[in-house]
Design a protein around this motif. Structure first.
Motif, PDB file in Angstrom:
ATOM      1  N   LEU A 147       0.823  -1.214   0.000  1.00  0.00           N
ATOM      2  CA  LEU A 147       0.000   0.000   0.000  1.00  0.00           C
ATOM      3  C   LEU A 147       0.856   1.262   0.000  1.00  0.00           C
ATOM      4  N   ARG A 148       1.986   1.221   0.727  1.00  0.00           N
ATOM      5  CA  ARG A 148       2.889   2.382   0.688  1.00  0.00           C
ATOM      6  C   ARG A 148       3.481   2.551  -0.701  1.00  0.00           C
ATOM      7  N   ALA A 149       3.892   1.445  -1.324  1.00  0.00           N
ATOM      8  CA  ALA A 149       4.483   1.520  -2.661  1.00  0.00           C
ATOM      9  C   ALA A 149       3.488   2.124  -3.656  1.00  0.00           C
ATOM     10  N   ALA A 150       2.225   1.712  -3.564  1.00  0.00           N
ATOM     11  CA  ALA A 150       1.212   2.245  -4.473  1.00  0.00           C
ATOM     12  C   ALA A 150       0.962   3.728  -4.216  1.00  0.00           C
ATOM     13  N   THR A 151       0.959   4.130  -2.940  1.00  0.00           N
ATOM     14  CA  THR A 151       0.737   5.535  -2.605  1.00  0.00           C
ATOM     15  C   THR A 151       1.896   6.397  -3.079  1.00  0.00           C
ATOM     16  N   GLU A 152       3.115   5.910  -2.904  1.00  0.00           N
ATOM     17  CA  GLU A 152       4.290   6.649  -3.370  1.00  0.00           C
ATOM     18  C   GLU A 152       4.277   6.791  -4.886  1.00  0.00           C
ATOM     19  N   THR A 153       3.895   5.721  -5.576  1.00  0.00           N
ATOM     20  CA  THR A 153       3.811   5.774  -7.038  1.00  0.00           C
ATOM     21  C   THR A 153       2.739   6.760  -7.483  1.00  0.00           C
ATOM     22  N   LEU A 154       1.611   6.771  -6.770  1.00  0.00           N
ATOM     23  CA  LEU A 154       0.545   7.716  -7.098  1.00  0.00           C
ATOM     24  C   LEU A 154       1.046   9.150  -6.977  1.00  0.00           C
ATOM     25  N   ALA A 155       1.765   9.446  -5.881  1.00  0.00           N
ATOM     26  CA  ALA A 155       2.275  10.812  -5.680  1.00  0.00           C
ATOM     27  C   ALA A 155       3.325  11.170  -6.723  1.00  0.00           C
ATOM     28  N   GLU A 156       4.296  10.287  -6.927  1.00  0.00           N
ATOM     29  CA  GLU A 156       5.388  10.586  -7.858  1.00  0.00           C
ATOM     30  C   GLU A 156       4.885  10.704  -9.288  1.00  0.00           C
ATOM     31  N   ASN A 157       3.991   9.809  -9.674  1.00  0.00           N
ATOM     32  CA  ASN A 157       3.506   9.840 -11.052  1.00  0.00           C
ATOM     33  C   ASN A 157       2.447  10.904 -11.287  1.00  0.00           C
ATOM     34  N   PHE A 158       1.867  11.430 -10.219  1.00  0.00           N
ATOM     35  CA  PHE A 158       1.033  12.621 -10.393  1.00  0.00           C
ATOM     36  C   PHE A 158       1.882  13.747 -10.975  1.00  0.00           C
ATOM     37  N   SER A 159       3.120  13.834 -10.497  1.00  0.00           N
ATOM     38  CA  SER A 159       4.051  14.834 -11.036  1.00  0.00           C
ATOM     39  C   SER A 159       4.555  14.433 -12.411  1.00  0.00           C
ATOM     40  N   ASP A 160       5.112  13.219 -12.520  1.00  0.00           N
ATOM     41  CA  ASP A 160       5.756  12.788 -13.759  1.00  0.00           C
ATOM     42  C   ASP A 160       4.776  12.494 -14.887  1.00  0.00           C
ATOM     43  N   GLY A 161       3.620  11.927 -14.532  1.00  0.00           N
ATOM     44  CA  GLY A 161       2.703  11.446 -15.562  1.00  0.00           C
ATOM     45  C   GLY A 161       1.560  12.375 -15.894  1.00  0.00           C
ATOM     46  N   ILE A 162       1.315  13.382 -15.047  1.00  0.00           N
ATOM     47  CA  ILE A 162       0.186  14.278 -15.285  1.00  0.00           C
ATOM     48  C   ILE A 162       0.624  15.742 -15.315  1.00  0.00           C
ATOM     49  N   VAL A 163       1.152  16.226 -14.196  1.00  0.00           N
ATOM     50  CA  VAL A 163       1.483  17.655 -14.117  1.00  0.00           C
ATOM     51  C   VAL A 163       2.568  18.024 -15.126  1.00  0.00           C
TER      52      VAL A 163
END
Length: 331
Positions: A147-163
């Motif tokens: 669950l931590r890995a998924a949350t970290e990926t969500l945060a990091e990829n919000f920057s890399d994959g969207i913003v």
């Protein structure tokens, strides 16, 4: 500038609504797959085992130039052709639909949500789900680690994959987004500190750090503002953890959205992990519990959705203000 902002807004809404259809992936692939093919070819030809580290680093600079210039030049030609052939009212939305393939709002949400759903009932299924979105060894993760890995990926990829792709799209239209996606894909494929890629991927990794710098800060801002609008989340703690922990992260960029999300949710992220069987002692980010539950990941997804919505609204507001300003000047 107004055209690029319009493309960005339509692309964001298009990706949010429909994403990139899997039927299209099966038929023609995805732009990231095409860029990946170029990167793989250059890696095989310029990063051979008998090449010295110095030569590998030099070849890596050459490869990075080609990885960025070939797709970006292609996008410029496509963009120019669309503008010349089609009327303006049709050229802009078509370009925006093409550009939407370079944004990952819907696909990121769906992949992370799958982890949250599987984590309710089956750890092996949750591990399989998270293996699609993280580089660490999922078999060494317990339920909280998944669950931590998924949350970290969500945060990091919000920057890399969207913003980031939307920011570069606003700056440079379709070619700007392709430029960014080329840099980011190169980093994900060859920008690793492994014996094979430490030298060859050096240029790609450093360039990715540079182009992601503005988006990582902006993504943290969207998360903080989103926390202001959601019950049970703390914008104040998001800002506090961001100020305290972001600079201690292994990445000069990923720590910003990760720290903001950890503070907003009142949880702890990062910490020790394993990549390819090698243990890495990472510092913790945040003050809250590290033993995450599926409900925490669902809360992270709600925060992510709100942050994406705020960004889209801000984009349309910018279009409206710029259009009104230009109209007023013409009068």
């Amino acid at each position: 500038m107004l055209r690029n902002l319009g493309i960005t807004c339509i692309a964001s809404v298009t990706d949010m609504a429909v994403g990139y259809p899997q039927a299209l992936v099966r038929r023609v692939g995805h732009p990231v797959m095409w860029i990946g093919g170029l990167i793989g070819m250059l890696d095989r030809r310029l990063n051979t085992p008998d090449t010295t580290p110095a030569r590998r680093r030099a070849n890596g600079f050459v490869a990075s130039v080609l990885i960025v210039s070939v797709p970006t030049a292609t996008a410029m030609l496509v963009d120019r052709a669309i503008r010349r052939i089609l009327p303006r009212w049709l050229a802009l939305p078509l370009t925006a639909v093409l550009a939407s393939s370079l944004v990952a709002q819907r696909s990121l949400h769906d992949h992370v949500e799958a982890v949250a759903i599987q984590a309710h009932d089956s750890l092996p299924a949750a591990r399989r789900a998270v293996s699609h979105i993280v580089g660490r060894d999922p078999e060494q993760l317990d339920k909280a680690g998944v669950l931590r890995a998924a949350t970290e990926t969500l945060a990091e990829n919000f920057s890399d994959g969207i913003v980031a792709p939307l920011l570069w799209m606003a700056a440079g239209g379709l070619p700007g987004a392709v430029f960014y996606k080329s840099v980011n894909t190169a980093d994900s494929m060859i920008g690793h500190r492994t014996p094979r890629h430490a030298a060859f991927g050096y240029a790609a990794a450093k360039l990715d750090d540079l182009v992601n710098l503005p988006a990582s800060r902006l993504s943290a801002l969207w998360i903080i503002l989103a926390a202001l609008t959601l019950k049970g989340m703390s914008a104040r703690d998001a800002l506090r953890i961001l100020w305290r922990d972001a600079r201690h992260h292994r990445s000069p960029n990923a720590g910003w959205p990760e720290a903001a999300m950890a503070g907003a949710l009142g949880i702890r992220l990062s910490g020790p992990r394993a990549y390819n069987g090698i243990s890495v002692a990472e510092p913790w980010v945040g003050d809250g519990p590290a033993a995450l539950r599926p409900a925490d990941l669902h809360r992270a997804l709600a925060l992510y959705r709100r942050a994406c919505l705020l960004q889209t609204v801000a984009g349309f507001s910018a279009v409206g203000m710029l259009a009104r300003h230009l109209f007023a000047r013409r009068r």
